[in-house]
Design a protein around this motif. Sequence first.
Motif, PDB file in Angstrom:
ATOM      1  N   ARG A 113       0.806  -1.224   0.000  1.00 50.27           N
ATOM      2  CA  ARG A 113       0.000   0.000   0.000  1.00 50.27           C
ATOM      3  C   ARG A 113       0.835   1.268   0.000  1.00 50.27           C
ATOM      4  O   ARG A 113       0.346   2.316  -0.394  1.00 50.27           O
ATOM      5  CB  ARG A 113      -0.926   0.002   1.218  1.00 50.27           C
ATOM      6  CG  ARG A 113      -1.982  -1.099   1.204  1.00 50.27           C
ATOM      7  CD  ARG A 113      -2.859  -1.040   2.438  1.00 50.27           C
ATOM      8  NE  ARG A 113      -2.083  -1.237   3.663  1.00 50.27           N
ATOM      9  CZ  ARG A 113      -2.556  -1.062   4.883  1.00 50.27           C
ATOM     10  NH1 ARG A 113      -3.805  -0.650   5.050  1.00 50.27           N
ATOM     11  NH2 ARG A 113      -1.807  -1.283   5.947  1.00 50.27           N
ATOM     12  N   ASP A 114       2.079   1.174   0.459  1.00 52.30           N
ATOM     13  CA  ASP A 114       2.909   2.364   0.620  1.00 52.30           C
ATOM     14  C   ASP A 114       3.767   2.591  -0.623  1.00 52.30           C
ATOM     15  O   ASP A 114       4.720   1.852  -0.878  1.00 52.30           O
ATOM     16  CB  ASP A 114       3.794   2.213   1.857  1.00 52.30           C
ATOM     17  CG  ASP A 114       4.484   3.502   2.259  1.00 52.30           C
ATOM     18  OD1 ASP A 114       5.253   4.033   1.440  1.00 52.30           O
ATOM     19  OD2 ASP A 114       4.264   3.962   3.393  1.00 52.30           O
ATOM     20  N   ARG A 117       1.175  -0.940  -6.604  1.00 52.61           N
ATOM     21  CA  ARG A 117       0.411  -0.610  -5.408  1.00 52.61           C
ATOM     22  C   ARG A 117      -0.910  -1.367  -5.403  1.00 52.61           C
ATOM     23  O   ARG A 117      -1.631  -1.420  -6.404  1.00 52.61           O
ATOM     24  CB  ARG A 117       0.124   0.889  -5.349  1.00 52.61           C
ATOM     25  CG  ARG A 117      -0.456   1.313  -4.010  1.00 52.61           C
ATOM     26  CD  ARG A 117      -1.067   2.693  -3.997  1.00 52.61           C
ATOM     27  NE  ARG A 117      -1.656   2.969  -2.698  1.00 52.61           N
ATOM     28  CZ  ARG A 117      -2.812   2.451  -2.257  1.00 52.61           C
ATOM     29  NH1 ARG A 117      -3.518   1.657  -3.042  1.00 52.61           N
ATOM     30  NH2 ARG A 117      -3.257   2.741  -1.045  1.00 52.61           N
ATOM     31  N   ASP A 143      -4.052  -2.723  -2.323  1.00 53.42           N
ATOM     32  CA  ASP A 143      -4.577  -3.003  -0.985  1.00 53.42           C
ATOM     33  C   ASP A 143      -5.404  -4.279  -1.109  1.00 53.42           C
ATOM     34  O   ASP A 143      -6.444  -4.296  -1.779  1.00 53.42           O
ATOM     35  CB  ASP A 143      -5.451  -1.830  -0.518  1.00 53.42           C
ATOM     36  CG  ASP A 143      -6.026  -2.040   0.873  1.00 53.42           C
ATOM     37  OD1 ASP A 143      -5.888  -3.158   1.420  1.00 53.42           O
ATOM     38  OD2 ASP A 143      -6.609  -1.085   1.409  1.00 53.42           O
ATOM     39  N   ASP A 165      -9.164  -4.522  -0.859  1.00 54.40           N
ATOM     40  CA  ASP A 165      -9.969  -3.928  -1.918  1.00 54.40           C
ATOM     41  C   ASP A 165     -10.023  -4.898  -3.093  1.00 54.40           C
ATOM     42  O   ASP A 165      -9.000  -5.166  -3.732  1.00 54.40           O
ATOM     43  CB  ASP A 165      -9.343  -2.596  -2.347  1.00 54.40           C
ATOM     44  CG  ASP A 165     -10.201  -1.823  -3.335  1.00 54.40           C
ATOM     45  OD1 ASP A 165     -10.723  -2.445  -4.288  1.00 54.40           O
ATOM     46  OD2 ASP A 165     -10.323  -0.604  -3.192  1.00 54.40           O
ATOM     47  N   ASP A 215      -8.597  -3.635  -6.313  1.00 54.83           N
ATOM     48  CA  ASP A 215      -7.136  -3.601  -6.295  1.00 54.83           C
ATOM     49  C   ASP A 215      -6.552  -4.977  -6.608  1.00 54.83           C
ATOM     50  O   ASP A 215      -5.534  -5.096  -7.309  1.00 54.83           O
ATOM     51  CB  ASP A 215      -6.628  -3.136  -4.937  1.00 54.83           C
ATOM     52  CG  ASP A 215      -6.503  -1.624  -4.826  1.00 54.83           C
ATOM     53  OD1 ASP A 215      -7.117  -0.918  -5.664  1.00 54.83           O
ATOM     54  OD2 ASP A 215      -5.816  -1.144  -3.913  1.00 54.83           O
ATOM     55  N   TYR A 249      -2.796  -8.575   8.182  1.00 54.90           N
ATOM     56  CA  TYR A 249      -3.343  -7.495   9.008  1.00 54.90           C
ATOM     57  C   TYR A 249      -3.854  -8.098  10.310  1.00 54.90           C
ATOM     58  O   TYR A 249      -4.413  -9.196  10.318  1.00 54.90           O
ATOM     59  CB  TYR A 249      -4.499  -6.787   8.288  1.00 54.90           C
ATOM     60  CG  TYR A 249      -5.126  -5.694   9.126  1.00 54.90           C
ATOM     61  CD1 TYR A 249      -4.538  -4.429   9.198  1.00 54.90           C
ATOM     62  CD2 TYR A 249      -6.297  -5.932   9.850  1.00 54.90           C
ATOM     63  CE1 TYR A 249      -5.102  -3.431   9.990  1.00 54.90           C
ATOM     64  CE2 TYR A 249      -6.859  -4.931  10.626  1.00 54.90           C
ATOM     65  CZ  TYR A 249      -6.258  -3.691  10.694  1.00 54.90           C
ATOM     66  OH  TYR A 249      -6.807  -2.705  11.474  1.00 54.90           O
ATOM     67  N   VAL A 299      -7.774  -9.177   4.169  1.00 58.26           N
ATOM     68  CA  VAL A 299      -6.344  -9.197   3.842  1.00 58.26           C
ATOM     69  C   VAL A 299      -5.735 -10.574   4.026  1.00 58.26           C
ATOM     70  O   VAL A 299      -4.917 -11.017   3.207  1.00 58.26           O
ATOM     71  CB  VAL A 299      -5.592  -8.157   4.704  1.00 58.26           C
ATOM     72  CG1 VAL A 299      -4.087  -8.233   4.444  1.00 58.26           C
ATOM     73  CG2 VAL A 299      -6.099  -6.752   4.411  1.00 58.26           C
TER      74      VAL A 299
END
Length: 240
Positions: A39-40, A57, A59, A62, A65, A85, A105
Amino acid sequence: MATPSDPGTVLITGGTSGIGRAVARLLSRQGARVIISGRDESRGQDVATETGGRFLRADLADAEDVRHLVAEAGDVDVLINNAGYWELGPSARTTEPGFDAMVAVNFRGPFFLTAALAPKMAERGHGAIVNVSTMVAARGAAGMAAYGASKAALEALTRSWAAEYGPAGVRVNAVALGPSRTEVTRSMGDMLDSLAAASPLGRANEPEEVAQVIAFLASERARPVTGTVLPVDAGRVSAL
Protein backbone atom coordinates in the motif's frame (compact mmCIF):
# COMPACT_ATOMS: atom_id res chain seq x y z
CA MET A 1 9.87 -20.50 -17.01
CA ALA A 2 11.34 -21.03 -13.54
CA THR A 3 14.23 -23.48 -13.26
CA PRO A 4 16.75 -24.26 -10.49
CA SER A 5 19.02 -21.60 -12.00
CA ASP A 6 16.24 -19.15 -12.90
CA PRO A 7 13.59 -18.53 -10.20
CA GLY A 8 11.41 -16.75 -12.76
CA THR A 9 8.95 -14.00 -11.86
CA VAL A 10 7.95 -13.71 -8.21
CA LEU A 11 5.04 -11.65 -6.83
CA ILE A 12 5.36 -10.78 -3.14
CA THR A 13 2.39 -9.19 -1.40
CA GLY A 14 3.22 -7.05 1.59
CA GLY A 15 6.67 -6.69 0.06
CA THR A 16 7.41 -3.13 1.13
CA SER A 17 8.78 -3.92 4.60
CA GLY A 18 9.67 -6.63 7.10
CA ILE A 19 9.61 -10.22 5.94
CA GLY A 20 8.25 -9.35 2.49
CA ARG A 21 11.11 -6.96 1.88
CA ALA A 22 13.65 -9.55 3.08
CA VAL A 23 12.15 -12.11 0.67
CA ALA A 24 12.33 -9.62 -2.21
CA ARG A 25 15.98 -8.88 -1.46
CA LEU A 26 16.94 -12.54 -1.22
CA LEU A 27 15.09 -13.72 -4.31
CA SER A 28 16.38 -10.84 -6.40
CA ARG A 29 19.93 -11.85 -5.43
CA GLN A 30 19.06 -15.37 -6.58
CA GLY A 31 18.08 -14.05 -9.99
CA ALA A 32 14.32 -13.68 -9.66
CA ARG A 33 12.36 -10.96 -11.42
CA VAL A 34 10.63 -9.46 -8.41
CA ILE A 35 7.24 -7.76 -8.28
CA ILE A 36 6.54 -6.07 -4.95
CA SER A 37 2.98 -5.29 -3.91
CA GLY A 38 1.85 -3.14 -1.00
CA ARG A 39 0.00 0.00 0.00
CA ASP A 40 2.91 2.36 0.62
CA GLU A 41 4.10 3.90 -2.64
CA SER A 42 7.31 5.38 -1.23
CA ARG A 43 8.50 2.22 0.51
CA GLY A 44 7.46 0.10 -2.46
CA GLN A 45 9.50 2.17 -4.89
CA ASP A 46 12.48 1.95 -2.52
CA VAL A 47 12.31 -1.86 -2.54
CA ALA A 48 11.84 -1.93 -6.30
CA THR A 49 14.93 0.23 -6.77
CA GLU A 50 16.92 -1.89 -4.33
CA THR A 51 15.96 -5.18 -5.99
CA GLY A 52 15.71 -4.08 -9.61
CA GLY A 53 12.08 -5.12 -9.53
CA ARG A 54 8.65 -3.55 -10.04
CA PHE A 55 6.29 -2.08 -7.50
CA LEU A 56 2.53 -2.41 -7.94
CA ARG A 57 0.41 -0.61 -5.41
CA ALA A 58 -2.47 -2.72 -4.11
CA ASP A 59 -4.58 -3.00 -0.99
CA LEU A 60 -5.64 -6.65 -0.65
CA ALA A 61 -8.71 -5.54 1.30
CA ASP A 62 -9.97 -3.93 -1.92
CA ALA A 63 -11.34 -6.43 -4.45
CA GLU A 64 -10.78 -4.03 -7.35
CA ASP A 65 -7.14 -3.60 -6.30
CA VAL A 66 -6.70 -7.38 -6.35
CA ARG A 67 -8.11 -7.58 -9.88
CA HIS A 68 -5.85 -4.74 -10.99
CA LEU A 69 -2.82 -6.44 -9.41
CA VAL A 70 -3.53 -9.64 -11.33
CA ALA A 71 -3.82 -7.75 -14.60
CA GLU A 72 -0.66 -5.71 -14.06
CA ALA A 73 1.50 -8.57 -12.76
CA GLY A 74 1.01 -10.78 -15.83
CA ASP A 75 2.55 -14.25 -15.77
CA VAL A 76 3.89 -15.16 -12.33
CA ASP A 77 5.96 -18.26 -11.53
CA VAL A 78 5.98 -17.85 -7.75
CA LEU A 79 3.39 -16.16 -5.52
CA ILE A 80 4.24 -15.26 -1.94
CA ASN A 81 1.02 -14.43 -0.05
CA ASN A 82 2.78 -12.46 2.68
CA ALA A 83 0.53 -9.44 3.31
CA GLY A 84 -1.26 -9.58 6.64
CA TYR A 85 -3.34 -7.49 9.01
CA TRP A 86 -4.17 -7.84 12.69
CA GLU A 87 -6.24 -6.12 15.32
CA LEU A 88 -5.29 -7.69 18.63
CA GLY A 89 -7.39 -7.66 21.79
CA PRO A 90 -10.27 -9.43 23.52
CA SER A 91 -12.96 -10.75 21.21
CA ALA A 92 -15.57 -8.52 22.85
CA ARG A 93 -13.52 -5.46 21.86
CA THR A 94 -12.82 -6.54 18.26
CA THR A 95 -14.37 -3.98 15.94
CA GLU A 96 -16.40 -4.98 12.91
CA PRO A 97 -14.12 -2.96 10.57
CA GLY A 98 -11.08 -4.63 12.13
CA PHE A 99 -12.63 -8.09 11.79
CA ASP A 100 -13.57 -7.43 8.17
CA ALA A 101 -10.05 -6.17 7.40
CA MET A 102 -8.44 -9.30 8.87
CA VAL A 103 -10.69 -11.55 6.81
CA ALA A 104 -10.14 -9.47 3.68
CA VAL A 105 -6.34 -9.20 3.84
CA ASN A 106 -5.49 -12.54 5.42
CA PHE A 107 -8.03 -14.74 3.63
CA ARG A 108 -10.21 -13.22 0.91
CA GLY A 109 -7.41 -11.32 -0.88
CA PRO A 110 -5.04 -14.33 -1.08
CA PHE A 111 -7.96 -16.52 -2.18
CA PHE A 112 -8.89 -14.44 -5.20
CA LEU A 113 -5.29 -13.58 -6.05
CA THR A 114 -4.38 -17.26 -6.10
CA ALA A 115 -7.60 -18.22 -7.87
CA ALA A 116 -6.58 -15.88 -10.70
CA LEU A 117 -2.86 -16.71 -10.90
CA ALA A 118 -2.64 -20.43 -10.06
CA PRO A 119 -4.62 -21.63 -13.12
CA LYS A 120 -2.13 -19.80 -15.35
CA MET A 121 0.73 -21.55 -13.53
CA ALA A 122 -1.10 -24.84 -14.07
CA GLU A 123 -1.43 -24.17 -17.78
CA ARG A 124 2.35 -23.71 -17.97
CA GLY A 125 2.91 -26.87 -15.92
CA HIS A 126 4.87 -25.32 -13.06
CA GLY A 127 4.63 -22.83 -10.22
CA ALA A 128 4.95 -22.39 -6.48
CA ILE A 129 2.86 -20.58 -3.89
CA VAL A 130 3.95 -19.88 -0.32
CA ASN A 131 1.41 -18.57 2.19
CA VAL A 132 2.59 -16.78 5.31
CA SER A 133 0.64 -17.85 8.39
CA THR A 134 1.19 -17.76 12.14
CA MET A 135 1.57 -20.21 15.00
CA VAL A 136 -1.68 -18.89 16.51
CA ALA A 137 -3.58 -20.43 13.59
CA ALA A 138 -3.08 -23.77 15.34
CA ARG A 139 -2.34 -22.68 18.91
CA GLY A 140 -4.96 -20.81 20.89
CA ALA A 141 -3.89 -17.38 22.04
CA ALA A 142 -5.93 -14.90 24.08
CA GLY A 143 -6.50 -11.66 22.22
CA MET A 144 -5.83 -13.19 18.80
CA ALA A 145 -9.06 -15.07 18.05
CA ALA A 146 -10.08 -13.40 14.79
CA TYR A 147 -6.49 -13.03 13.58
CA GLY A 148 -5.70 -16.69 14.27
CA ALA A 149 -8.93 -17.81 12.62
CA SER A 150 -8.23 -15.80 9.47
CA LYS A 151 -4.79 -17.38 9.19
CA ALA A 152 -6.18 -20.86 9.95
CA ALA A 153 -8.40 -20.33 6.91
CA LEU A 154 -5.29 -19.55 4.87
CA GLU A 155 -3.71 -22.81 6.04
CA ALA A 156 -6.85 -24.68 4.98
CA LEU A 157 -6.54 -23.07 1.56
CA THR A 158 -2.91 -24.22 1.42
CA ARG A 159 -3.96 -27.86 1.71
CA SER A 160 -6.89 -27.51 -0.68
CA TRP A 161 -4.82 -25.72 -3.32
CA ALA A 162 -2.07 -28.33 -3.05
CA ALA A 163 -4.67 -30.96 -3.94
CA GLU A 164 -6.27 -28.82 -6.64
CA TYR A 165 -3.17 -27.64 -8.49
CA GLY A 166 -0.61 -30.31 -7.64
CA PRO A 167 -1.53 -32.59 -10.56
CA ALA A 168 -0.61 -29.71 -12.91
CA GLY A 169 2.81 -29.20 -11.30
CA VAL A 170 1.99 -26.30 -8.96
CA ARG A 171 3.17 -26.63 -5.36
CA VAL A 172 1.48 -24.83 -2.47
CA ASN A 173 2.97 -24.58 1.03
CA ALA A 174 2.77 -22.30 4.05
CA VAL A 175 5.03 -21.12 6.85
CA ALA A 176 3.55 -20.69 10.33
CA LEU A 177 5.61 -17.99 11.99
CA GLY A 178 6.41 -17.52 15.63
CA PRO A 179 7.37 -14.11 17.06
CA SER A 180 9.32 -12.21 14.40
CA ARG A 181 11.09 -8.86 14.55
CA THR A 182 9.55 -6.50 12.00
CA GLU A 183 8.45 -2.89 11.84
CA VAL A 184 4.91 -3.99 12.75
CA THR A 185 5.84 -6.12 15.77
CA ARG A 186 8.12 -3.42 17.17
CA SER A 187 4.99 -1.89 18.69
CA MET A 188 4.56 -5.03 20.84
CA GLY A 189 7.58 -4.01 22.94
CA ASP A 190 8.52 -6.49 25.66
CA MET A 191 5.58 -8.73 24.76
CA LEU A 192 7.46 -9.96 21.68
CA ASP A 193 10.47 -11.01 23.76
CA SER A 194 8.22 -12.70 26.32
CA LEU A 195 6.51 -14.74 23.62
CA ALA A 196 9.84 -15.65 22.04
CA ALA A 197 11.32 -16.69 25.38
CA ALA A 198 8.70 -19.45 25.68
CA SER A 199 10.13 -21.29 22.66
CA PRO A 200 12.85 -23.95 22.99
CA LEU A 201 15.33 -21.70 21.17
CA GLY A 202 14.24 -18.73 23.28
CA ARG A 203 14.50 -16.19 20.49
CA ALA A 204 12.46 -14.31 17.89
CA ASN A 205 12.77 -14.78 14.14
CA GLU A 206 14.72 -12.25 12.09
CA PRO A 207 13.17 -11.36 8.69
CA GLU A 208 16.21 -12.61 6.79
CA GLU A 209 15.92 -16.02 8.46
CA VAL A 210 12.27 -16.38 7.54
CA ALA A 211 13.10 -15.29 3.98
CA GLN A 212 15.51 -18.21 3.65
CA VAL A 213 12.76 -20.69 4.52
CA ILE A 214 10.25 -19.08 2.15
CA ALA A 215 12.83 -19.03 -0.64
CA PHE A 216 13.48 -22.73 -0.12
CA LEU A 217 9.78 -23.64 -0.36
CA ALA A 218 9.46 -21.48 -3.47
CA SER A 219 12.44 -23.12 -5.17
CA GLU A 220 12.94 -26.34 -7.10
CA ARG A 221 14.93 -27.62 -4.13
CA ALA A 222 11.55 -28.21 -2.44
CA ARG A 223 10.12 -29.99 -5.48
CA PRO A 224 8.71 -32.96 -3.47
CA VAL A 225 7.06 -30.71 -0.88
CA THR A 226 3.46 -29.52 -1.17
CA GLY A 227 0.47 -29.11 1.11
CA THR A 228 2.74 -28.50 4.09
CA VAL A 229 2.44 -25.92 6.85
CA LEU A 230 6.01 -25.55 8.11
CA PRO A 231 6.45 -24.12 11.62
CA VAL A 232 9.06 -21.35 11.69
CA ASP A 233 8.69 -20.59 15.38
CA ALA A 234 11.98 -21.45 17.15
CA GLY A 235 10.42 -24.77 18.20
CA ARG A 236 7.34 -23.31 19.89
CA VAL A 237 5.04 -25.94 18.34
CA SER A 238 7.05 -28.67 20.08
CA ALA A 239 6.41 -27.08 23.46
CA LEU A 240 2.60 -27.18 23.40
